[in-house]
Design an enzyme around this catalytic site. Sequence first.
Site, mmCIF file in Angstrom:
data_model
loop_
_atom_site.group_PDB
_atom_site.id
_atom_site.type_symbol
_atom_site.label_atom_id
_atom_site.label_comp_id
_atom_site.label_asym_id
_atom_site.label_seq_id
_atom_site.Cartn_x
_atom_site.Cartn_y
_atom_site.Cartn_z
ATOM 1 C CB CYS A 40 -1.931 3.992 9.379
ATOM 2 S SG CYS A 40 -3.290 4.541 10.453
ATOM 3 N NE ARG B 86 -3.784 0.332 2.212
ATOM 4 C CZ ARG B 86 -4.529 0.828 3.210
ATOM 5 N NH1 ARG B 86 -4.556 0.208 4.382
ATOM 6 N NH2 ARG B 86 -5.222 1.926 3.030
#
Length: 290
Positions: free
Chosen positions: A237, A181
Amino acid sequence: MTDLQSVVSTKWLFEHLEDPQVAIADCRFSLAEPQLGYQQYQKSHIPGAFYLDLNQDLSSPVAPHGGRHPLPDLYKFAHKLSQLGITSQTLVVAYDDSRFAFAARLWWLLRYLGHTQVAVLDGGFTGWLNSGYPVTDILPESKLGDFVPRVQVDRVVDITTVKARKDDPAVVLVDSRESDRYSGEREPIDPIAGHIPGAVNYPWQEVSDAQGYLRSPTAQRDRWENLKSAEEIIVYCGSGVTACVNLLSLELARIDTGKLYAGSWSDWCSYLLAEPPTEETQNKSDRPSS
């Protein structure tokens, strides 16, 4: 208790189940099935544990900006904690079954509110079960507490601060998501793939082993060795949840410069989507597809 009073073992918690100064928080949650955590709690939980929901208790409603899990209204959250019997003297022990993904969010929130008496349960709910300790489906009775927040404003930053500070050589921006990611190879949740320019990748899963036990304090210190001299470590995050696992790791490594970019990548994306197209991007979109 162990290192910096941030972690307790299942044995320690079992021995303190009847301690009136210990409160237990079940933070189990599933991003894919938001009701699953509470359903699991209703069926079986550590005796005396109350439930705190990521969406309902540990976050506020989603807005156009601020990310997928904005910080909760702090005074409503403090009122909720008071209703659970928590005072300034209470040790709150948080657990989940997701390698601290959600328990660390509560741990960080309480630290943000100035409550230092908070720890995560090493091994989580699975570790508790594997230790052979009791569980129950009995819901605890409400208690009367008096939780007074003392907000530590320097523990959190917003997008304006990130933009202003991210290129400062004394500041490190840490992306806590999985490496694919971070690299933009995969993005299952947010509308844009990639990472904030200049960020380095420290996946949150590295903080624990596959069984959900925290790696040793020495391993935590070794993990952050290259960043320990930074004046400020800004951690993010996808939505400000699993970044808290890295903030827990920083504390175990005895590094106190960590701050949370609460909105995280989902907040950053929301501004990218809101920006009008530049001449360059407009030219690209006008080109015929091949």
